[in-house]
Motif scaffolding. Structure first.
Motif, PDB file in Angstrom:
ATOM      1  N   VAL A  58       1.934  20.893 -20.439  1.00  0.00           N
ATOM      2  CA  VAL A  58       1.183  20.308 -19.325  1.00  0.00           C
ATOM      3  C   VAL A  58       2.183  19.818 -18.281  1.00  0.00           C
ATOM      4  CG1 VAL A  58      -0.428  18.509 -18.599  1.00  0.00           C
ATOM      5  CG2 VAL A  58      -0.716  19.626 -20.821  1.00  0.00           C
ATOM      6  N   PRO A  59       2.159  20.337 -17.049  1.00  0.00           N
ATOM      7  CA  PRO A  59       3.138  19.937 -16.029  1.00  0.00           C
ATOM      8  C   PRO A  59       3.076  18.440 -15.728  1.00  0.00           C
ATOM      9  CG  PRO A  59       1.924  21.901 -15.349  1.00  0.00           C
ATOM     10  CD  PRO A  59       1.226  21.373 -16.568  1.00  0.00           C
ATOM     11  N   ASP A  60       4.232  17.892 -15.346  1.00  0.00           N
ATOM     12  CA  ASP A  60       4.301  16.465 -15.027  1.00  0.00           C
ATOM     13  C   ASP A  60       3.406  16.112 -13.839  1.00  0.00           C
ATOM     14  OD1 ASP A  60       6.110  16.091 -17.069  1.00  0.00           O
ATOM     15  OD2 ASP A  60       7.870  16.346 -15.764  1.00  0.00           O
ATOM     16  N   LYS A  61       3.265  17.056 -12.890  1.00  0.00           N
ATOM     17  CA  LYS A  61       2.473  16.769 -11.695  1.00  0.00           C
ATOM     18  C   LYS A  61       0.968  16.897 -11.949  1.00  0.00           C
ATOM     19  CE  LYS A  61       2.414  21.516  -9.933  1.00  0.00           C
ATOM     20  NZ  LYS A  61       2.692  22.398  -8.776  1.00  0.00           N
ATOM     21  N   ALA A  62       0.585  17.431 -13.099  1.00  0.00           N
ATOM     22  CA  ALA A  62      -0.835  17.649 -13.389  1.00  0.00           C
ATOM     23  C   ALA A  62      -1.533  16.335 -13.710  1.00  0.00           C
ATOM     24  CB  ALA A  62      -0.986  18.624 -14.551  1.00  0.00           C
ATOM     25  N   GLU A  63      -2.809  16.278 -13.395  1.00  0.00           N
ATOM     26  CA  GLU A  63      -3.628  15.107 -13.720  1.00  0.00           C
ATOM     27  C   GLU A  63      -4.506  15.427 -14.921  1.00  0.00           C
ATOM     28  OE1 GLU A  63      -6.820  11.964 -11.721  1.00  0.00           O
ATOM     29  OE2 GLU A  63      -6.304  13.834 -10.696  1.00  0.00           O
ATOM     30  N   VAL A  64      -4.292  14.702 -15.994  1.00  0.00           N
ATOM     31  CA  VAL A  64      -5.085  14.886 -17.210  1.00  0.00           C
ATOM     32  C   VAL A  64      -6.357  14.065 -17.077  1.00  0.00           C
ATOM     33  CG1 VAL A  64      -5.132  14.617 -19.715  1.00  0.00           C
ATOM     34  CG2 VAL A  64      -3.020  15.292 -18.578  1.00  0.00           C
ATOM     35  N   THR A  65      -7.489  14.659 -17.331  1.00  0.00           N
ATOM     36  CA  THR A  65      -8.765  13.960 -17.192  1.00  0.00           C
ATOM     37  C   THR A  65      -8.966  12.966 -18.331  1.00  0.00           C
ATOM     38  OG1 THR A  65      -9.983  15.638 -18.448  1.00  0.00           O
ATOM     39  CG2 THR A  65      -9.775  15.963 -16.069  1.00  0.00           C
ATOM     40  N   LEU A  66      -9.800  11.968 -18.080  1.00  0.00           N
ATOM     41  CA  LEU A  66     -10.097  10.980 -19.122  1.00  0.00           C
ATOM     42  C   LEU A  66     -10.971  11.574 -20.230  1.00  0.00           C
ATOM     43  CD1 LEU A  66     -10.807   7.678 -17.153  1.00  0.00           C
ATOM     44  CD2 LEU A  66      -8.893   8.143 -18.686  1.00  0.00           C
ATOM     45  N   GLU A  67     -11.776  12.546 -19.890  1.00  0.00           N
ATOM     46  CA  GLU A  67     -12.727  13.106 -20.856  1.00  0.00           C
ATOM     47  C   GLU A  67     -12.001  13.751 -22.042  1.00  0.00           C
ATOM     48  OE1 GLU A  67     -16.470  16.072 -20.375  1.00  0.00           O
ATOM     49  OE2 GLU A  67     -14.499  16.949 -20.044  1.00  0.00           O
ATOM     50  N   LYS A  68     -12.333  13.293 -23.257  1.00  0.00           N
ATOM     51  CA  LYS A  68     -11.762  13.842 -24.483  1.00  0.00           C
ATOM     52  C   LYS A  68     -12.881  14.033 -25.513  1.00  0.00           C
ATOM     53  CE  LYS A  68      -7.474  13.537 -23.004  1.00  0.00           C
ATOM     54  NZ  LYS A  68      -7.805  13.103 -21.644  1.00  0.00           N
TER      55      LYS A  68
END
Length: 347
Positions: free
Chosen positions: A252-262
């Motif tokens: 997962v790239p450092d600039k990517a935004e990971v969503t809260l949904e899990k």
């Protein structure tokens, strides 16, 4: 009517005479006095009004031209797919900074108004006329199997946003068993319960996560059933706890935004097959915490005629990456152990 007009004229004449007399007493000449009277009567405001009107008309013309230009660009990009793809590729790196800036600018609004309920809704207002746009299915047309990219370190440069699925077996993951999940729940019950907004089970007697962990003390007890359960976490406290068990994958790239949904999936070998829910972001990943399961990637509806199903057997600590626009994962039971799986996505 004529009498009224004459009366107004007489009053105005008297007022003008008084102003002239007052001006002379102050030492003003005839030109200055007449100028003041004209200004008081708004006789000289005609040109000013026309100037204001001309500015408004000019502003409207500029607005119409700008709107027409933007509309023409939008129509052109909508109809000319190569230009649309080129623009999307060139602006890809700006999407996250812009979204982050907008989020920071709207923080005062979120502090004043409780908007969480709208954020967690998949659709606030249903649009009966909406339909998915036809997609360019090349990312799935060239896929005939799920490749093993273990050790691959060029994800951002070569595979970010291209939709080609792959699996890695060398991520810094940990084995997450049913007992591990249960121990974390018992230690942080309030945080986890407040972070869950959906719980589904094939066992009709299980209506909540607390009933699952209270009814089955161990994986051996759960294995005697044909149960399957899934729950969704969408709030920070619960997500933070899950990250302790399922760290962010290295691809997962450092600039990517990971969503809260899990999502967490718990299934016995005899549980029913099911489709993984649609994730919020376009780049999804599945982590096999423990046990095994078979994942079949089905092409999305727009690409079913062009693409074929592909499948993989997920072993403990394996991570599967896929593009949520092109693939719809289905999970099938596999092996003899209890299966624990985790799902997340990023932009």
């Amino acid at each position: 009517m004529a009498d009224v007009d004459q009366s107004l004229y007489d009053k105005l004449s008297k007022n003008v005479e008084k102003l002239q007399t007052l001006g002379k007493s102050w030492g003003m000449d005839e030109d200055d006095i007449n100028k003041c009277i004209c200004q008081a009567l708004e006789i000289d405001n005609g040109p000013k009004r026309s100037s204001v009107v001309s500015k408004i008309v000019y502003g409207l013309r500029v607005s119409v031209l700008v709107f027409s230009f933007i509309l023409a660009c939008y129509v052109f990009l909508s109809l000319h797919r190569p230009s649309q793809q080129f623009l999307s590729k060139q602006t890809q790196s700006w999407q996250y900074p812009i979204m982050r800036f907008v989020r920071l600018m709207t923080l005062p609004i979120t502090k004043k108004y409780h908007l969480d309920v709208f954020h967690e809704m998949e659709c606030i207002v249903n649009n009966p006329f909406y339909s998915d746009e036809p997609m360019d299915c090349w990312p799935c047309e060239i896929v005939d199997r799920i490749e093993d990219f273990s050790g691959f370190d060029n994800f951002t440069e070569y595979y970010y946003h291209n939709g080609i699925p792959f699996i890695v077996t060398d991520a810094e993951a940990m084995v997450v068993t049913y007992e591990v999940l249960r121990d974390q729940y018992l230690a942080h019950t309030e945080e986890i319960e407040n972070s869950i907004d959906a719980f589904i089970s094939t066992n009709s007697s299980l209506d909540s996560l607390s009933e699952l962990f209270n009814s089955f003390q161990s994986s051996e007890e759960l294995l005697r059933t044909e149960s399957g359960a899934m729950w969704r976490v969408q709030r920070v406290p619960g997500v933070r706890l899950l990250r302790e068990l399922f760290p962010r994958p290295y691809f997962v790239p450092d600039k990517a935004e990971v969503t809260l949904e899990k999502y967490i999936f718990v299934d016995t070998p005899k549980a029913e097959a099911f489709q993984i829910p649609s994730l919020q972001a376009s780049n999804g990943w599945l982590v096999q915490g423990s046990g095994e399961r078979e994942i079949v990637l089905l092409p999305s509806e727009s690409c079913r005629q062009n693409c074929s199903d592909v499948s993989v057997i997920m072993q403990p600590m394996d991570i599967l990456f896929y593009h949520t626009h092109f693939w719809k994962p289905q999970s099938f039971p596999y092996g003899e152990e209890l299966s624990i799986m985790y799902a997340g996505s990023f932009l």
